[in-house]
Design a protein around this motif. Structure first.
Motif, PDB file in Angstrom:
ATOM      1  N   ARG A  83      -1.922   9.631   3.489  1.00 20.41           N
ATOM      2  CA  ARG A  83      -2.619   8.431   3.021  1.00 20.41           C
ATOM      3  C   ARG A  83      -2.728   7.349   4.094  1.00 20.41           C
ATOM      4  O   ARG A  83      -2.919   6.180   3.761  1.00 20.41           O
ATOM      5  CB  ARG A  83      -1.868   7.883   1.798  1.00 20.41           C
ATOM      6  N   TRP A  84      -2.657   7.708   5.372  1.00 21.11           N
ATOM      7  CA  TRP A  84      -2.619   6.691   6.415  1.00 21.11           C
ATOM      8  C   TRP A  84      -3.857   5.801   6.413  1.00 21.11           C
ATOM      9  O   TRP A  84      -3.778   4.611   6.735  1.00 21.11           O
ATOM     10  CB  TRP A  84      -2.400   7.321   7.792  1.00 21.11           C
ATOM     11  N   ARG A  85      -4.997   6.340   6.037  1.00 21.30           N
ATOM     12  CA  ARG A  85      -6.205   5.499   6.004  1.00 21.30           C
ATOM     13  C   ARG A  85      -6.051   4.360   5.005  1.00 21.30           C
ATOM     14  O   ARG A  85      -6.442   3.215   5.270  1.00 21.30           O
ATOM     15  CB  ARG A  85      -7.434   6.343   5.655  1.00 21.30           C
ATOM     16  N   ASP A  86      -5.482   4.665   3.842  1.00 23.32           N
ATOM     17  CA  ASP A  86      -5.251   3.632   2.836  1.00 23.32           C
ATOM     18  C   ASP A  86      -4.205   2.628   3.302  1.00 23.32           C
ATOM     19  O   ASP A  86      -4.322   1.430   3.051  1.00 23.32           O
ATOM     20  CB  ASP A  86      -4.785   4.262   1.517  1.00 23.32           C
ATOM     21  N   ARG A 116      -5.836   4.700  13.899  1.00 24.15           N
ATOM     22  CA  ARG A 116      -5.554   6.050  13.420  1.00 24.15           C
ATOM     23  C   ARG A 116      -4.057   6.306  13.562  1.00 24.15           C
ATOM     24  O   ARG A 116      -3.403   5.740  14.439  1.00 24.15           O
ATOM     25  CB  ARG A 116      -6.304   7.099  14.243  1.00 24.15           C
ATOM     26  N   ARG A 140      -5.820   0.308   6.083  1.00 26.70           N
ATOM     27  CA  ARG A 140      -7.118  -0.311   5.810  1.00 26.70           C
ATOM     28  C   ARG A 140      -7.052  -1.828   5.814  1.00 26.70           C
ATOM     29  O   ARG A 140      -7.926  -2.514   6.366  1.00 26.70           O
ATOM     30  CB  ARG A 140      -7.652   0.180   4.456  1.00 26.70           C
ATOM     31  N   GLU A 141      -5.997  -2.389   5.213  1.00 27.16           N
ATOM     32  CA  GLU A 141      -5.886  -3.845   5.118  1.00 27.16           C
ATOM     33  C   GLU A 141      -5.076  -4.437   6.254  1.00 27.16           C
ATOM     34  O   GLU A 141      -4.810  -5.643   6.259  1.00 27.16           O
ATOM     35  CB  GLU A 141      -5.224  -4.226   3.778  1.00 27.16           C
ATOM     36  N   ALA A 157       0.832  -1.209   0.000  1.00 28.76           N
ATOM     37  CA  ALA A 157       0.000   0.000   0.000  1.00 28.76           C
ATOM     38  C   ALA A 157       0.864   1.255   0.000  1.00 28.76           C
ATOM     39  O   ALA A 157       0.542   2.242  -0.677  1.00 28.76           O
ATOM     40  CB  ALA A 157      -0.923  -0.008   1.223  1.00 28.76           C
ATOM     41  N   TYR A 163       1.238   1.646  13.902  1.00 24.29           N
ATOM     42  CA  TYR A 163       0.035   1.029  14.459  1.00 24.29           C
ATOM     43  C   TYR A 163       0.449   0.021  15.526  1.00 24.29           C
ATOM     44  O   TYR A 163       1.641  -0.230  15.729  1.00 24.29           O
ATOM     45  CB  TYR A 163      -0.840   0.374  13.383  1.00 24.29           C
ATOM     46  N   THR A 215      -5.233  -3.193  10.028  1.00 24.56           N
ATOM     47  CA  THR A 215      -5.911  -3.250  11.321  1.00 24.56           C
ATOM     48  C   THR A 215      -7.105  -2.307  11.290  1.00 24.56           C
ATOM     49  O   THR A 215      -6.998  -1.162  10.830  1.00 24.56           O
ATOM     50  CB  THR A 215      -4.947  -2.885  12.473  1.00 24.56           C
ATOM     51  N   ALA A 216      -8.224  -2.778  11.752  1.00 20.81           N
ATOM     52  CA  ALA A 216      -9.460  -1.997  11.689  1.00 20.81           C
ATOM     53  C   ALA A 216      -9.492  -0.926  12.769  1.00 20.81           C
ATOM     54  O   ALA A 216      -9.075  -1.154  13.898  1.00 20.81           O
ATOM     55  CB  ALA A 216     -10.668  -2.923  11.847  1.00 20.81           C
TER      56      ALA A 216
END
Length: 341
Positions: free
Chosen positions: A301-304, A314, A307-308, A53, A120, A310-311
């Protein structure tokens, strides 16, 4: 040669010179693409997903950086590659990274690594068949346990949990084995767990087939492979939060108490466990400007990126700069100061 021909040749020469100067100016302004190899983890794992990613996000940003993910055994292996210069970037769990900087356990000498961000938190999973006899870590004495692939961060935390429980054959408190000449009926049972160095896919297969009685994993929540397994067979997730204090006392506060929430993996109630941060790391000789540009992409782009992995996670600056024993790269320090003061 006529004066007109001379003038044309002079004009052509001037034009070519101007074009060359313009091209040189463009080249100097943009510079060559900086290729950075990123040590990730095994194919299909969260580090590999994060690395892929990040490579895509950097490519889409238009910056003159190329990220090349490199599949590895994960944390310990990644830190060794970073130290020997075979990669420029790496992902690693905080406990293994701290060991590398201090020259402890898996690392015979301090490794020259720096942190860009704490990205994370990994959740430590210890799962067993729900119908089996294992209901606590202590019940793993003498039993086969999938304890993470060799060179992985899972192996580090699994070994430390088992050691804290007195179930590791490397534990200083483990009793000495009986003499080889002693009759088998007189030998005390081995208090150690039988640790098997298996990666996630092999661990899941082994638990499904019954060749191990428990599986350690450290990763995001939910981990897809474990969700799939939970859909195939009833599982019990063992609480590990009672070991956080002992691990923090011995290895510094890279370990925290976290909770596997009800609902994931079919859990009907939360399960307390051990959290370990994950760091994005770099060699100190990666240029500061490159690090600043890379972190711009990470925070944009941390959300991208997550995403795959850990749910619900932030990425925040106050979280990202908490890298414990591992010093921040000077380019990371410059980035955080310029953006957040």
């Amino acid at each position: 040669m006529t004066s007109a021909a001379v003038n044309r040749r002079q004009a052509m020469g001037a034009g070519l010179g101007a074009l060359a100067a313009a091209l040189a100016g463009c080249s100097g302004e943009s510079g060559p693409v900086r290729r950075l190899r990123l040590a990730t983890g095994p194919e299909g794992g969260p580090y590999n997903a994060f690395g892929q990613a990040l490579a895509q996000a950097v490519a889409a940003s238009g910056r003159r950086i190329e990220i090349v993910p490199v599949s590895t055994a994960a944390s310990v292996n990644n830190l060794r590659k970073l130290d020997d210069g075979s990669v420029e970037l790496a992902l690693a769990m905080a406990d293994a990274a701290g060991d590398a900087v201090l020259g402890r356990e898996s690392f015979p000498r301090p490794a020259a690594v720096t942190a860009l961000a704490r990205v994370y938190v990994n959740y430590t999973h210890l799962l067993v068949p729900a119908a089996g006899p294992v209901r606590s870590v202590k019940d793993l004495a003498g039993r086969p346990v999938a304890a993470g692939a060799a060179g992985s961060g899972v192996q580090v935390v699994a070994e430390r949990v088992l050691r804290a429980a007195g179930l590791s054959d490397t534990s200083a408190t483990a009793p000495a084995p009986p003499p080889a000449s002693a009759p088998a009926t007189e030998r005390a049972p081995d208090p150690s767990a039988d640790e098997r160095p298996l990666g996630l896919a092999a661990s899941v297969s082994a638990l499904r087939e019954g060749s191990v009685d428990a599986l350690f994993w450290s990763g995001g929540v939910p981990t897809p492979a474990l969700s799939e397994l939970a859909g195939e067979m009833p599982l019990r997730f063992l609480p590990l939060d009672d070991y956080v204090g002992a691990l923090r006392e011995r290895y510094a506060p890279v370990y925290t108490a976290v909770t596997l929430p009800a609902g994931v993996y079919g859990l009907t109630e939360p399960v307390g466990t051990i959290g370990v941060g994950n760091y994005l790391l770099a060699r100190a000789d990666v240029p500061q400007g490159v690090v600043r540009e890379l972190l711009q992409v990470v925070f944009e782009r941390w959300r991208d990126l997550l995403r795959e992995v850990t749910a619900g996670a932030r990425l925040e600056p106050r979280f990202a700069i908490s890298t414990g024993e591992v010093p921040l790269h000077p380019g990371a320090v410059s980035y955080y100061r310029s953006v957040y003061g």
